[in-house]
Write a protein that holds these residues in place. Sequence first.
Motif, PDB file in Angstrom:
ATOM      1  N   ARG A  82       0.843  -1.193   0.000  1.00  0.00           N
ATOM      2  CA  ARG A  82       0.000   0.000   0.000  1.00  0.00           C
ATOM      3  C   ARG A  82       0.879   1.244   0.000  1.00  0.00           C
ATOM      4  O   ARG A  82       1.796   1.354   0.808  1.00  0.00           O
ATOM      5  CB  ARG A  82      -0.891   0.040   1.262  1.00  0.00           C
ATOM      6  CG  ARG A  82      -1.572  -1.264   1.627  1.00  0.00           C
ATOM      7  CD  ARG A  82      -2.617  -1.674   0.642  1.00  0.00           C
ATOM      8  NE  ARG A  82      -3.405  -2.803   1.150  1.00  0.00           N
ATOM      9  CZ  ARG A  82      -4.271  -3.481   0.419  1.00  0.00           C
ATOM     10  NH1 ARG A  82      -4.462  -3.169  -0.856  1.00  0.00           N
ATOM     11  NH2 ARG A  82      -4.956  -4.490   0.941  1.00  0.00           N
ATOM     12  N   GLU A  83       0.570   2.187  -0.892  1.00  0.00           N
ATOM     13  CA  GLU A  83       1.255   3.474  -0.849  1.00  0.00           C
ATOM     14  C   GLU A  83       0.757   4.311   0.324  1.00  0.00           C
ATOM     15  O   GLU A  83       1.424   5.241   0.771  1.00  0.00           O
ATOM     16  CB  GLU A  83       1.053   4.221  -2.166  1.00  0.00           C
ATOM     17  CG  GLU A  83       1.660   3.516  -3.368  1.00  0.00           C
ATOM     18  CD  GLU A  83       3.172   3.341  -3.267  1.00  0.00           C
ATOM     19  OE1 GLU A  83       3.811   4.110  -2.519  1.00  0.00           O
ATOM     20  OE2 GLU A  83       3.705   2.425  -3.921  1.00  0.00           O
ATOM     21  N   GLY A  84      -0.436   3.982   0.794  1.00  0.00           N
ATOM     22  CA  GLY A  84      -0.998   4.649   1.959  1.00  0.00           C
ATOM     23  C   GLY A  84      -2.180   3.843   2.457  1.00  0.00           C
ATOM     24  O   GLY A  84      -2.744   3.018   1.724  1.00  0.00           O
ATOM     25  N   PHE A  85      -2.575   4.054   3.707  1.00  0.00           N
ATOM     26  CA  PHE A  85      -3.675   3.311   4.300  1.00  0.00           C
ATOM     27  C   PHE A  85      -4.849   4.263   4.542  1.00  0.00           C
ATOM     28  O   PHE A  85      -4.647   5.453   4.830  1.00  0.00           O
ATOM     29  CB  PHE A  85      -3.240   2.662   5.620  1.00  0.00           C
ATOM     30  CG  PHE A  85      -2.172   1.631   5.452  1.00  0.00           C
ATOM     31  CD1 PHE A  85      -2.495   0.342   5.057  1.00  0.00           C
ATOM     32  CD2 PHE A  85      -0.833   1.939   5.663  1.00  0.00           C
ATOM     33  CE1 PHE A  85      -1.506  -0.618   4.884  1.00  0.00           C
ATOM     34  CE2 PHE A  85       0.164   0.994   5.493  1.00  0.00           C
ATOM     35  CZ  PHE A  85      -0.179  -0.296   5.103  1.00  0.00           C
ATOM     36  N   PRO A  86      -6.069   3.757   4.408  1.00  0.00           N
ATOM     37  CA  PRO A  86      -7.237   4.638   4.563  1.00  0.00           C
ATOM     38  C   PRO A  86      -7.395   5.205   5.964  1.00  0.00           C
ATOM     39  O   PRO A  86      -8.054   6.220   6.155  1.00  0.00           O
ATOM     40  CB  PRO A  86      -8.413   3.724   4.200  1.00  0.00           C
ATOM     41  CG  PRO A  86      -7.906   2.331   4.424  1.00  0.00           C
ATOM     42  CD  PRO A  86      -6.464   2.380   4.079  1.00  0.00           C
ATOM     43  N   SER A  87      -6.807   4.554   6.949  1.00  0.00           N
ATOM     44  CA  SER A  87      -6.947   5.016   8.334  1.00  0.00           C
ATOM     45  C   SER A  87      -5.637   4.785   9.076  1.00  0.00           C
ATOM     46  O   SER A  87      -4.911   3.823   8.813  1.00  0.00           O
ATOM     47  CB  SER A  87      -8.082   4.263   9.037  1.00  0.00           C
ATOM     48  OG  SER A  87      -8.094   4.547  10.425  1.00  0.00           O
ATOM     49  N   ALA A  88      -5.341   5.686  10.000  1.00  0.00           N
ATOM     50  CA  ALA A  88      -4.152   5.529  10.831  1.00  0.00           C
ATOM     51  C   ALA A  88      -4.432   4.684  12.063  1.00  0.00           C
ATOM     52  O   ALA A  88      -3.511   4.369  12.825  1.00  0.00           O
ATOM     53  CB  ALA A  88      -3.633   6.905  11.257  1.00  0.00           C
ATOM     54  N   ALA A  89      -5.688   4.310  12.267  1.00  0.00           N
ATOM     55  CA  ALA A  89      -6.056   3.538  13.449  1.00  0.00           C
ATOM     56  C   ALA A  89      -5.453   2.136  13.371  1.00  0.00           C
ATOM     57  O   ALA A  89      -5.351   1.551  12.288  1.00  0.00           O
ATOM     58  CB  ALA A  89      -7.569   3.438  13.561  1.00  0.00           C
ATOM     59  N   PRO A  90      -5.058   1.560  14.497  1.00  0.00           N
ATOM     60  CA  PRO A  90      -4.526   0.195  14.503  1.00  0.00           C
ATOM     61  C   PRO A  90      -5.576  -0.810  14.034  1.00  0.00           C
ATOM     62  O   PRO A  90      -6.780  -0.586  14.190  1.00  0.00           O
ATOM     63  CB  PRO A  90      -4.164  -0.044  15.977  1.00  0.00           C
ATOM     64  CG  PRO A  90      -4.057   1.316  16.577  1.00  0.00           C
ATOM     65  CD  PRO A  90      -5.032   2.172  15.831  1.00  0.00           C
ATOM     66  N   LEU A  91      -5.105  -1.892  13.445  1.00  0.00           N
ATOM     67  CA  LEU A  91      -6.024  -2.971  13.072  1.00  0.00           C
ATOM     68  C   LEU A  91      -6.629  -3.595  14.325  1.00  0.00           C
ATOM     69  O   LEU A  91      -5.964  -3.718  15.356  1.00  0.00           O
ATOM     70  CB  LEU A  91      -5.289  -4.051  12.284  1.00  0.00           C
ATOM     71  CG  LEU A  91      -4.903  -3.744  10.841  1.00  0.00           C
ATOM     72  CD1 LEU A  91      -4.129  -4.921  10.266  1.00  0.00           C
ATOM     73  CD2 LEU A  91      -6.127  -3.454   9.988  1.00  0.00           C
ATOM     74  N   ARG A  92      -7.859  -4.025  14.177  1.00  0.00           N
ATOM     75  CA  ARG A  92      -8.507  -4.744  15.277  1.00  0.00           C
ATOM     76  C   ARG A  92      -8.700  -6.198  14.870  1.00  0.00           C
ATOM     77  O   ARG A  92      -9.010  -6.493  13.723  1.00  0.00           O
ATOM     78  CB  ARG A  92      -9.862  -4.115  15.604  1.00  0.00           C
ATOM     79  CG  ARG A  92      -9.765  -2.702  16.159  1.00  0.00           C
ATOM     80  CD  ARG A  92     -11.141  -2.184  16.529  1.00  0.00           C
ATOM     81  NE  ARG A  92     -11.057  -0.846  17.122  1.00  0.00           N
ATOM     82  CZ  ARG A  92     -12.123  -0.165  17.539  1.00  0.00           C
ATOM     83  NH1 ARG A  92     -13.344  -0.687  17.423  1.00  0.00           N
ATOM     84  NH2 ARG A  92     -11.963   1.038  18.067  1.00  0.00           N
ATOM     85  N   PRO A  93      -8.509  -7.114  15.819  1.00  0.00           N
ATOM     86  CA  PRO A  93      -8.768  -8.528  15.494  1.00  0.00           C
ATOM     87  C   PRO A  93     -10.179  -8.707  14.975  1.00  0.00           C
ATOM     88  O   PRO A  93     -11.128  -8.117  15.497  1.00  0.00           O
ATOM     89  CB  PRO A  93      -8.573  -9.239  16.844  1.00  0.00           C
ATOM     90  CG  PRO A  93      -7.650  -8.340  17.603  1.00  0.00           C
ATOM     91  CD  PRO A  93      -8.032  -6.930  17.202  1.00  0.00           C
ATOM     92  N   GLY A  94     -10.309  -9.493  13.926  1.00  0.00           N
ATOM     93  CA  GLY A  94     -11.626  -9.691  13.342  1.00  0.00           C
ATOM     94  C   GLY A  94     -11.623 -10.812  12.336  1.00  0.00           C
ATOM     95  O   GLY A  94     -10.674 -11.600  12.258  1.00  0.00           O
ATOM     96  N   LYS A  95     -12.682 -10.848  11.536  1.00  0.00           N
ATOM     97  CA  LYS A  95     -12.862 -11.940  10.588  1.00  0.00           C
ATOM     98  C   LYS A  95     -12.535 -11.540   9.155  1.00  0.00           C
ATOM     99  O   LYS A  95     -12.808 -12.282   8.230  1.00  0.00           O
ATOM    100  CB  LYS A  95     -14.305 -12.447  10.666  1.00  0.00           C
ATOM    101  CG  LYS A  95     -14.679 -13.027  12.024  1.00  0.00           C
ATOM    102  CD  LYS A  95     -16.115 -13.544  12.026  1.00  0.00           C
ATOM    103  CE  LYS A  95     -16.467 -14.129  13.389  1.00  0.00           C
ATOM    104  NZ  LYS A  95     -17.871 -14.639  13.431  1.00  0.00           N
ATOM    105  N   GLY A  96     -11.982 -10.368   8.964  1.00  0.00           N
ATOM    106  CA  GLY A  96     -11.644  -9.929   7.623  1.00  0.00           C
ATOM    107  C   GLY A  96     -10.434 -10.652   7.072  1.00  0.00           C
ATOM    108  O   GLY A  96      -9.789 -11.456   7.748  1.00  0.00           O
ATOM    109  N   PRO A  97     -10.068 -10.363   5.816  1.00  0.00           N
ATOM    110  CA  PRO A  97      -8.953 -11.078   5.183  1.00  0.00           C
ATOM    111  C   PRO A  97      -7.579 -10.641   5.663  1.00  0.00           C
ATOM    112  O   PRO A  97      -6.604 -11.364   5.481  1.00  0.00           O
ATOM    113  CB  PRO A  97      -9.131 -10.748   3.700  1.00  0.00           C
ATOM    114  CG  PRO A  97      -9.833  -9.424   3.697  1.00  0.00           C
ATOM    115  CD  PRO A  97     -10.751  -9.448   4.885  1.00  0.00           C
ATOM    116  N   ILE A  98      -7.454  -9.449   6.279  1.00  0.00           N
ATOM    117  CA  ILE A  98      -6.133  -8.964   6.689  1.00  0.00           C
ATOM    118  C   ILE A  98      -5.691  -9.672   7.964  1.00  0.00           C
ATOM    119  O   ILE A  98      -6.391  -9.664   8.971  1.00  0.00           O
ATOM    120  CB  ILE A  98      -6.145  -7.437   6.910  1.00  0.00           C
ATOM    121  CG1 ILE A  98      -6.541  -6.708   5.624  1.00  0.00           C
ATOM    122  CG2 ILE A  98      -4.770  -6.961   7.361  1.00  0.00           C
ATOM    123  CD1 ILE A  98      -6.677  -5.202   5.796  1.00  0.00           C
TER     124      ILE A  98
END
Length: 286
Positions: A82-98
């Motif tokens: 990624r050249e940039g991320f949509p949010s500066a907030a930390p990732l949260r554990p979840g069910k998404g692909p990341i």
Amino acid sequence: MPELPEVEALAGYLRQRTVGRRVDRLDVAAVSALKTYDPPTTAVAGRTVVDARRHGKFLDVVVDGDLHLVVHLARAGWLHYREGFPSAAPLRPGKGPIALRVRLDDGSGFDLTEAGTQKSLAVYLVTDPAQVPGVARLGPDALSVDQSVFAERIRSRRGQVKGVLTDQQVLAGVGNAYSDEILHAAKLSPFALTDRLTDEQLTTLHAATRRVLTEAVQRSVGQRAAELKSEKRSGLQVHARTGLPCPVCGDTVREVSFSGSSLQYCPACQTDGRTLADRRLSRLVR
């Protein structure tokens, strides 16, 4: 599944874009993907990326202080830069692909993602790549092994050559797709037994392995991470081409299916025109 050529290309891609950049932070969204806890993931924050390497099908991002972020992308994992991320907030554990995100000091970075429900992507933060069990068990690298060692390694395991060629403890880097391509180039049946291969056949198999992997690396290196999957598909002769004509002889590419995978081959090029039995169908008609 990313194999030697794609991981080699990803390492080169990361060397171009990340070496010299400082890690801002590392966020883990899929705790199951992280296989180590000491050092903690916070240890990479503030350190500079100094290299990106490959060990078989493992990707190794090296930061100063001799820390290694070692990644095995498994069947459905991938790296998205990624050249940039949509949010500066930390990732949260979840069910998404990341599964994991590495943010760099210029706002760029990369995500490790995994599709599907079978989660096999594995990430290790270690001070020595040999601390990763899969790396410690790797055989010689399939791209650089010489002919005599290659023959010795193939003959060290009695079995069908397709399975032995993809055994990472025998040779490192070859998976399902490129083993199909290598065996097609060598004109060998995937079910040929390793202890019955002649010296000439092993010499041909070694040459085919080097040629197929070298050409695939040449096609892949320099490509953006997002383009590597399509680049891999474009260079395949038989793998994932069931029902299509063989580009060498024009015969129809056939498939043998197993419970969780399949292989493709050309009967005219590899099995003297014989069609191999589909293993799933064979079990059903017993």
